[in-house]
Scaffold this motif. Structure first.
Motif: not given
Length: 714
Positions: A193-216
């Protein structure tokens, strides 16, 4: 009765002829045409008596091994005002690789059947009114790389099955109605994954810790305008250093970690999270030791002898209120005075916004504040330069011409312009350019547009007014214009140190060290991003190349020539007559050998295509590659070609990276001494390759490019 049977037989024969005349892909597309409102008009050349659909509007075909007929591999019908449901028959196009239906009026859910097209690698459905949840079959195509479903009305939660899209490079779901928490386990599967855009939604809760594994990941990680809570996971710091965070308008809390990529972020990345604290925000985290220790007395109102609380006397309250009102009024008058005084020169509101105005209502555009913008006309006059930029405001359209100053700080009379000393700087299809030294010693650049266009006076005025409102420290400033039926002139700042093309070819005294090149790229990116995002019309330049990037004595870049193509079209640009303003200057007799413009995007070389901002992104990427390699992408005539000219610079660089060619064999030899810049050079190489993607939908916005460049030290 015999006649009836005859008609039936003829009808059957016609049907069989029709069915055999067109391929199965063609039949599937015809069902799309019949099932979509507006299809009969937009797709009028989709005829059922054609042998193949390969020449139909929006259809791309290719020869597939083992298949006799060419197969449909691409369908692009973006912005065609098509309405209705997305036809499930698209799933019958087994070799379809790219589906582009963005910016139409499709509604309803995304049909599962689409993903029966197992060759699909890109699907662009943004800017419609689609609803429902993400189809569970979305990851069925094994090579799916790009998903853009932004700006629809999709809902539901982010499901764990997205982790099955293991080849996915871009996931853009911004501007929908997704809600709930993001489950753990999705991001570790998206290694590409090079680009991730989840902006302007109604997502909640905490960010999953494994988001740091998006090394690309590169560019911007955008999860702004949601309802995320909790502390920021420290694993975000494990993302590549070139990644920008956009975490604005959430409910994150606690101290911002100070590790890895966190240290590269500016304060805008964290704005509007009331409970966040720590650097780079100007909000310190309150430590428990700073609270009142036990035994400390709290302030309480004083009480009288009768036990009642003492308060301020009514008369004192009135005096304090009057004093407050007077103070507020005085401050307001001071602010109004300062605003009116600086209205025409201040373009930057340093709350990480850029303000532009003029005579229109002032308007804010979200873009990082550019420091060093001239705040007075005298300061603006000190940053002058080389070739003109574009338009102005018209004064009349009568038989006699009129010279009109657009900028209030610029004063010039027609007689002064006629008497001024001048010489020719150059000539091209965009007119002759002169350097004119005014009576006060200030040089300006004057572009002669042509002699025609007297019937399109109002059109000319509208274009020039729009160009004249563009004010940015990295865009050449338009000062005035002259309109007459037989002459049109544009007067702009003169930039004193030539252009980038001359500097690259050693024709000026400019020494292109790495810091100088980085300064030029940053300034050019800021100017282009302003034209795309913040200018009154969100301009497309359409002709970005080194000769249109001017340099002053401090190596500050200025973008020139934007908006001229439209003005040239209006005026006709009749260059047949010599002279200037009635023969005051000699005609430029020699012109440069015409070169193929290899700075233009591939789709820009098709005359029927309309300019887009992604054209400029591609051209900017080529300029970056030239600055990095020292090699020109231009094709010269055989007598002038040199070893430093490469017809396809993009392919050359991509091949070098694929073959793991040493960096020393790729970069300009002048940069080899600056070993400390290796990391920055590699980062800019990757940005340039992203800008020069063949697919314009994949190229980043100039704002994103500029933000990434700003993180590199000069």
């Amino acid at each position: 009765m015999l006649k009836f049977y005859t008609n039936v037989v003829l009808s059957l024969l016609f049907f069989f002829h029709y069915a055999s005349a067109i391929t199965s892909d063609g039949l599937s597309l015809l069902s799309v045409k019949s099932g979509v409102d507006g299809g009969a008009t937009v797709l009028s050349d989709w005829n059922d008596n054609d042998d193949t659909p390969c020449h139909w509007t929006g259809v791309t075909c290719a020869n597939i091994s083992g298949v006799s007929d060419p197969c449909v591999v691409g369908l692009a019908l973006a912005g065609r005002n098509l309405r209705g449901y997305i036809p499930s028959e698209l799933g019958n196009l087994m070799y379809l690789r790219r589906l582009n239906l963005h910016d139409n009026n499709f509604h309803g859910s995304i049909p599962d059947q689409i993903f029966n097209a197992t060759s699909l690698h890109s699907i662009f459905l943004s800017g419609n009114n689609l609803s429902g949840e993400l189809p569970s079959s979305i990851c069925n195509p094994p090579r799916l790389q790009n998903i853009d479903l932004s700006h629809n009305s999709l809902s539901g939660t982010i499901q764990k099955f997205l982790g099955n899209c293991r080849e996915l490079q871009r996931l853009i779901l911004a501007g929908n109605e997704f809600s709930g928490e993001i489950p753990a386990g999705v991001f570790p599967e998206l290694a590409n994954l090079v680009q991730l855009d989840l902006s302007s939604n109604y997502l909640n809760g905490s960010l999953p810790y494994d988001i740091g594994q998006l090394k690309s990941l590169s560019g911007t990680l955008n999860i702004s305008f949601n309802h995320f809570t909790g502390k920021l996971p420290e694993s975000l710091g494990d993302l590549p250093l070139t990644v920008s965070f956009d975490l604005r308008h959430n409910n994150f809390s606690g101290e911002i970690p100070q590790t890895g990529s966190f240290t590269n972020q500016g304060p805008t990345a964290f704005l509007n999270n009331p409970s966040l604290c720590g650097l780079p925000l100007q909000k310190t985290c309150r430590d428990s030791s700073s609270e009142s220790p036990p035994g400390t007395k709290n302030f309480t109102p004083a009480t009288g002898v009768d036990g009642s609380k003492k308060g301020l006397r009514p008369g004192l309250i009135v005096l304090i209120s009057l004093a407050d009102a007077f103070g507020v009024a005085l401050i307001g008058l001071v602010i109004i005075f300062l605003y009116r005084r600086k209205k025409d020169s201040n373009e930057c509101s340093c709350t990480y916004k850029v303000r532009f105005g003029g005579n229109q209502k002032s308007k804010l555009c979200s873009f990082p504040c550019v420091s060093g913008f001239p705040t007075t006309d005298s300061e603006a006059e000190s940053e002058k330069g080389d070739v003109v930029s574009g338009g102005g405001v018209s004064g009349g359209g009568g038989e006699e011409g009129e010279l009109v100053a657009i900028d209030k700080g610029f004063s010039i009379e027609l007689d002064e312009l006629l008497r001024a000393s001048a010489y020719v700087l150059g000539k091209s299809g965009l007119g002759i350019v002169y350097k004119v030294v005014l009576g006060n010693g200030i040089p300006v650049a004057v572009r002669r547009l042509g002699e025609g266009g007297e019937q399109r006076y109002k059109e000319f005025v509208a274009e020039v007014q729009a160009i004249g409102r563009v004010k940015h420290p990295n865009v050449v400033k338009l000062r005035a214009y002259y309109w007459a039926p037989d002459e049109k002139l544009l007067i702009s700042d003169f930039i004193s140190n030539g252009n980038l093309a001359s500097a690259l070819r050693g024709r000026t005294s400019t020494v292109l060290t790495w810091s100088t090149r980085l300064k030029i790229t940053k300034g050019t990116a800021r100017g282009l991003a302003y034209l795309h995002e913040c200018s009154p019309r969100k301009f497309v330049h359409g002709d970005i190349k080194p000769s249109n990037i001017l340099l002053d004595n401090e190596h500050q870049p200025y973008i020139s020539d934007f908006g001229l193509n439209r003005l040239i079209d209006i005026t006709g640009n009749n260059m047949s007559s010599g002279g200037f303003m009635g023969g005051g200057l000699s005609y430029l007799k020699s012109t440069q050998t015409e070169k193929v413009n290899n700075y233009r995007a591939p789709e820009a070389r098709v005359s029927s295509n309309r300019p887009t901002q992604k054209w400029d992104v591609y051209s900017f990427g080529i300029v970056l590659l030239e600055l990095l390699t020292g090699k020109s992408p231009e094709l010269s005539s055989p007598t002038t070609s040199t070893s430093t000219e490469i017809p396809d610079l993009v392919k050359w660089v991509r091949k070098a990276f694929e073959e793991e060619t040493p960096l020393s064999d790729m970069v300009d030899p002048m940069l080899l001494k600056e070993v400390h810049a290796k990391k920055e050079v590699l980062t800019v190489f990757h940005l340039a390759l992203a800008c020069t993607e063949q697919d314009p939908e994949i190229r980043p916005r100039m704002k994103t490019v500029s933000e990434n460049l700003e993180k590199l030290r000069t």
